[in-house]
Design an enzyme around this catalytic site. Structure first.
Site, PDB file in Angstrom:
ATOM      1  N   GLY A  70      10.657   9.211  -8.579  1.00 48.09           N
ATOM      2  CA  GLY A  70       9.786   8.200  -7.982  1.00 48.09           C
ATOM      3  C   GLY A  70       8.552   7.970  -8.829  1.00 48.09           C
ATOM      4  O   GLY A  70       8.037   8.890  -9.467  1.00 48.09           O
TER       5      GLY A  70
ATOM      6  N   ARG B  16      -0.108   4.792  18.946  1.00 50.90           N
ATOM      7  CA  ARG B  16       0.417   3.868  17.957  1.00 50.90           C
ATOM      8  C   ARG B  16       0.805   4.658  16.721  1.00 50.90           C
ATOM      9  O   ARG B  16       0.188   5.689  16.430  1.00 50.90           O
ATOM     10  CB  ARG B  16      -0.652   2.847  17.536  1.00 50.90           C
ATOM     11  CG  ARG B  16      -1.090   1.891  18.618  1.00 50.90           C
ATOM     12  CD  ARG B  16      -0.039   0.856  18.919  1.00 50.90           C
ATOM     13  NE  ARG B  16      -0.511  -0.119  19.900  1.00 50.90           N
ATOM     14  CZ  ARG B  16      -0.488   0.058  21.218  1.00 50.90           C
ATOM     15  NH1 ARG B  16      -0.017   1.184  21.730  1.00 50.90           N
ATOM     16  NH2 ARG B  16      -0.928  -0.895  22.015  1.00 50.90           N
TER      17      ARG B  16
ATOM     18  N   THR C  53       4.484  14.474  -9.340  1.00 55.51           N
ATOM     19  CA  THR C  53       5.022  14.344  -7.985  1.00 55.51           C
ATOM     20  C   THR C  53       3.874  14.184  -7.014  1.00 55.51           C
ATOM     21  O   THR C  53       2.933  14.976  -7.025  1.00 55.51           O
ATOM     22  CB  THR C  53       5.859  15.558  -7.535  1.00 55.51           C
ATOM     23  OG1 THR C  53       5.839  15.602  -6.099  1.00 55.51           O
ATOM     24  CG2 THR C  53       5.297  16.872  -8.039  1.00 55.51           C
TER      25      THR C  53
ATOM     26  N   ASP D 226       4.014  14.864  -4.102  1.00 58.04           N
ATOM     27  CA  ASP D 226       4.095  15.960  -3.137  1.00 58.04           C
ATOM     28  C   ASP D 226       3.427  17.238  -3.636  1.00 58.04           C
ATOM     29  O   ASP D 226       3.195  18.164  -2.854  1.00 58.04           O
ATOM     30  CB  ASP D 226       5.564  16.257  -2.801  1.00 58.04           C
ATOM     31  CG  ASP D 226       6.203  15.143  -1.982  1.00 58.04           C
ATOM     32  OD1 ASP D 226       5.459  14.304  -1.452  1.00 58.04           O
ATOM     33  OD2 ASP D 226       7.430  15.120  -1.880  1.00 58.04           O
TER      34      ASP D 226
ATOM     35  N   MET E  90       4.152  10.681   3.205  1.00 55.51           N
ATOM     36  CA  MET E  90       5.243  11.295   2.459  1.00 55.51           C
ATOM     37  C   MET E  90       5.086  12.817   2.421  1.00 55.51           C
ATOM     38  O   MET E  90       4.047  13.369   2.755  1.00 55.51           O
ATOM     39  CB  MET E  90       5.303  10.699   1.067  1.00 55.51           C
ATOM     40  CG  MET E  90       5.821   9.258   1.066  1.00 55.51           C
ATOM     41  SD  MET E  90       6.077   8.640  -0.614  1.00 55.51           S
ATOM     42  CE  MET E  90       6.770   7.005  -0.288  1.00 55.51           C
ATOM     43  N   GLY E  91       6.120  13.482   1.957  1.00 52.96           N
ATOM     44  CA  GLY E  91       6.155  14.948   1.896  1.00 52.96           C
ATOM     45  C   GLY E  91       7.510  15.416   2.388  1.00 52.96           C
ATOM     46  O   GLY E  91       7.660  15.790   3.532  1.00 52.96           O
TER      47      GLY E  91
END
Lengths: 362, 362, 362, 362
Positions: free
Chosen positions: A14, A278, A140, A142, A184-185
């Site tokens: 990515g 929400r 990354t 992450d 993300m993660g």
């Protein structure tokens, strides 16, 4: 002065912010300091499968504006594992030999591979198989590559997640709502934890700590009892319940997985506490963005160091950041040591000290 | 010097950036210039239904940090139309008399109501019914209040949407993907159109122009034919197909509607063009955020002007922005003239001039 | 479809944010819509004096990343007035004929000139003399071109000045200091006034209102008496005292003038009030910067409209922004109507309503 | 659970971004976790000299908005060294006993002191003299406290300096100018070096490397010879020439020193190379600003850890950041080990690898 070389560079996996700073640094140092040639390979290993390889010669002139540019000018793909590459007709094929042939067709003396732990493992296997000279740069969002304190892209992604939480804070407070932010993660909760603390989240759920919705609901009721009408919940995309089953519907297809868990948790909160809730899924916005100064600095440091590894012919190594200095580690070691959030580490202790609910019974 | 007064202020409808600048300006001007009292009413008209009314006295000391703060310190709700307010048991009740009573209980001489066209219509009906002295300030991220060139919140929302597109641009280009960004805009496409042009979108779909997926797919194929592997698509949440049926699943319950249309379009694009596509739904992030300088300036201008309207006892009027000056218009007129995107206006012509596909057959 | 044309484009005067958006739009619309050729002329009229003219053919491929890029890819200079151009030996020479010859050497059918009022007056004189087909786009961070509500660069510059004031606000409050921020604005105080209101300045000094230091000191003493220990002072670079003499040491050399007045005022404040004071001169940072969405939108609107003027052969006109639409006005009229801050306008009234000291006896 | 305590907190020295995050964390953890009382002391040690001490009780309610707020809500001063405090009449007096008395008057069990190495040395001397229970948190935009990898404020200041360089980049390129940016760094060049690399500076001058203007001019001429018409020069405020004399006119009065060196270097460059040069002095803008996520995270980590040190009664220690974990070190050790830029470290090697001129003959 090191011997004249012709080196390739590719970005794999990515995209993220800071890749272009690393590319710029490799070009600057390889050409400006050593007088080498630099070949940019497009679309990761896929570009080397192509005949002729998809590539372009990089020079110093062309890279002036790269510091502020997110993503990667070389492009990247996730079309599949080269050792089991999906072909027409639904079959899979080992295409590693084509990649090795591409490396030779470009007459490369060495290759700089920029990727996360998955990409680097594949690149190393190809390099070993073909006796290619590989050096690696970790990236990354992450930040889960264990052998380095920091990887390219994490700082910018954390900034974006924090800023999103800041924005939700204002609207949550105005409307007395529970706002769930899904970030993300896939396996590690570093973004959620860092951005959650920096942005003042009340609840942070990460993959390393299975959550119990009773604890989450209890935290919200506690706040309600104190007259605090809103609540900020930060959720990693791959969190799990205490029961061990993974609630997230992680698709097989990679990034289609964004969705699901944040919505589920927001609904469960509404049901259990009566609060208006929400969800916001941050998604691809985390990857892009103008690189933060820290990611630009790290990318530049790594790019220069990777070229130095090649000059020393110290191949099969990855550059890494430790204690404010760049070091190198064997790629084999780097891809072996995955870094999760340390459950006894500083950030977890900090979160608990701030009264943040982590979803467990603590 | 105007006579001594005691004025109330409330914020109604969805929150946005710049509301606090307006509140700060009302407090500063009413107290600092005129020596009046200012009462902040919490949670919009709902705060006036409460006994005693939910309110707090505002003073200049407490508002120093407000310029940078998104949302509204007064809070807001969308619990329902006061003339048909949802009660326990599923019934509806006209609670306007309670609001009028709240105004009198607070001994107000006038009320500053900040809201969008829907909220202002309701406030006006209440004011007329109770002979309350109302002046209005327009706010809406959708910028669809017709009587004013600009409403509070639009500039910041457009900035956030543009920045999101910038971020998606980088990752779209890196991965050769079609990226769909779904933004707010229930009836008017101003955010999508302005941010789409500013952020370099290739395709912009707005509610005012029914789209045909054949045109969308054709634009993507044209770009592919020119070697451009990625595409940015900006979509308003409430776009419609040419056939006239509304694809968006707009829920009855207000803001739960965010979802659906962007995903649908991304999937249709993938099916029709073979391109890899992804969707991002910006959601509540558009409301929050640190107010832009333009929204802070507009909020301040409107707040001062609203106090001046009260000083002149020119009630039942709304402040408005025209040709770089503040003016006032009857609220009745303001809520009558809804502003859609002008299909023959500058922005549409600009989009077409830039080769942006708007989804129609043009 | 308009006849085939070959058009030139140049940027003149000081750079600012949004110029590249205008260049990108001219290229997109001229080539993509009309199929014309576009020649970028480097370094303003200076590039046309050169033999051969300094120029480059622009195409759509090369302009994808321009929206986020500040400054101008064409470059600009302020080497001097072409009608009295400084030559070696200290003499001056009329070089307008060379510019006209450059236009013809490039075989241009028309020229898009982007500049402020000074540059546009010169360009028009050259165009008239040589019968060149000129259309103009207004840009100036000072926003002082009278015929248009907005010029390219003003919004970004105002954002940067506001952000600087926000930053000084924090440190001023922490240290109980008077912070003076000197911003650009050679003749008009639009940046200082807009950013000063948006950023919460206590005192704003602009060229249009001669200041009296007694009033400035009195305002600071008033705040001190109210227990407010810090103060934010926004100063345009070219403010004047009530006595009519210009304190600023404006150098003959153009932009070297940044310095002087802010420091003088900070020192005078310290002397008269005993407050600890500091000055910050924002300088060239105001010009650069990633263009704001509003400047990108305006640049794109103007670029498309300028090409349309050429298609209609409506030369000697400038594009302008009025009431949220693009219009055109004769350049002659545009350069005649300089816009100062309107002393009876909304922003001045707003500033006074907020209790901001403008340096006069009001 | 630790015994009930009443703790004080003060911020000393120049303000920076992230101080309020640390204050917020101390309040949250001390009250929320331990049930202690927290007293905020205003204006650093000066607040303790005052009778009664200038202080305010802090509670969790009041600190919700602190994460986004730069500076310090407690205020700070640099009125002088308490051991030789400047008095009326030009004399100096040891006022440490008054500070100790203030600590006792407030009935404090411990004190959290936030400061740089100078402030911490003074606080420790006072604590030793009075047997006060002191724990310390390091903050300094210069990042020169040796015992910790990071201090509060450095990340935000570096971001602001990088952003300023980005902005100057655009205008430098547009006008073909040499732009000199002078940033803070009284003894250490960390900001200049990190921001200079991240922002793509061509020349970086830091206090640790005496510069030779011949090398600076040569670098500019090299770029000119390569057709690169602009140049970015980053200068720490306290750089020295090779000859060893300090060119900077550092005033005795503390921060009045901003000015001088950048201008001197810009002029020398113009004289020696013929290039058009400009200087920008970033000044106080570096201190303020909305805290970066990294500074908010660090402040929170440090605040929680400082409270834990008090709970353990591990006094006379400072919290520090090492290898992504918080640790504690004796204050005595912390103030002994000043950290300059390591001339053999990664960032210097990176700068040289990128061809950046550091002013020496390398």
């Amino acid at each position: 002065m090191a011997a004249q070389k012709r080196i390739g560079i590719l970005t794999s996996g990515g995209d993220c912010a800071g890749l272009n700073a690393a590319i710029r640094a490799v070009v600057h140092h390889a050409i400006g300091t050593y007088g080498w040639e630099v070949i940019g390979i497009q679309e990761a290993t896929h570009g080397l499968m192509h005949r002729p390889p998809k590539s372009t010669r990089l020079d110093i002139e062309g890279i002036d504006q790269l510091l502020l540019q997110g993503g990667t000018i070389l492009g990247t793909t996730n079309k599949g594992n080269p050792f089991a590459f999906p072909m027409a007709g639904g079959t899979f094929q080992d295409r590693s030999a084509e990649i090795i042939a591409g490396y030779h067709e470009l007459k490369l003396d060495a290759l700089v591979g920029i990727g996360g732990d998955g990409s680097l493992a594949i690149l190393r296997r190809i390099a070993n198989q073909g006796n290619l000279n590989l050096v690696a740069i970790p990236k990354t969002i992450d930040n889960d590559v264990g052998a380095t304190e920091l990887s390219i892209g994490f700082d910018t992604a954390t900034n974006i997640a924090t800023e999103a939480l800041d924005r939700l804070h204002f609207t949550a407070a105005s409307h007395s709502r529970v706002m769930v932010l899904e970030v993300m993660g896939r396996d590690a909760g570093h973004i959620a934890l860092s951005a959650g603390i920096a942005g003042g989240a009340d609840i942070i759920l990460i993959p390393e700590i299975p959550y119990n919705l009773d604890n989450v609901a209890e935290k919200i009721r506690q706040r309600q009892a104190q007259g605090k009408k809103f609540c900020l919940v930060m959720v990693s995309e791959a969190v799990r319940t205490e029961l061990g089953d993974q609630v997230t519907q992680i698709s097989q297809q990679g990034e289609d997985r964004y969705g699901g868990i944040g919505k589920y948790i927001a609904e469960q909160i509404a049901t259990r506490t009566g609060a208006e809730s929400r969800v916001t899924v941050l998604g691809h916005i985390q990857r892009g963005g103008i690189p933060s100064p820290a990611d630009r600095l790290l990318g530049t440091v790594f790019g220069v160091a990777a070229v130095n590894l090649i000059a020393e012919e110290k191949y099969d190594h990855m550059v890494a950041w430790k204690n404010r200095e760049v070091v190198s580690v064997p790629i084999a070691e780097a891809i072996k040591t995955y870094r999760n959030v340390d459950l006894h580490g500083t950030l977890i202790k900090t979160a608990r000290g701030m009264g943040i609910c982590l979803g467990d019974d603590y």
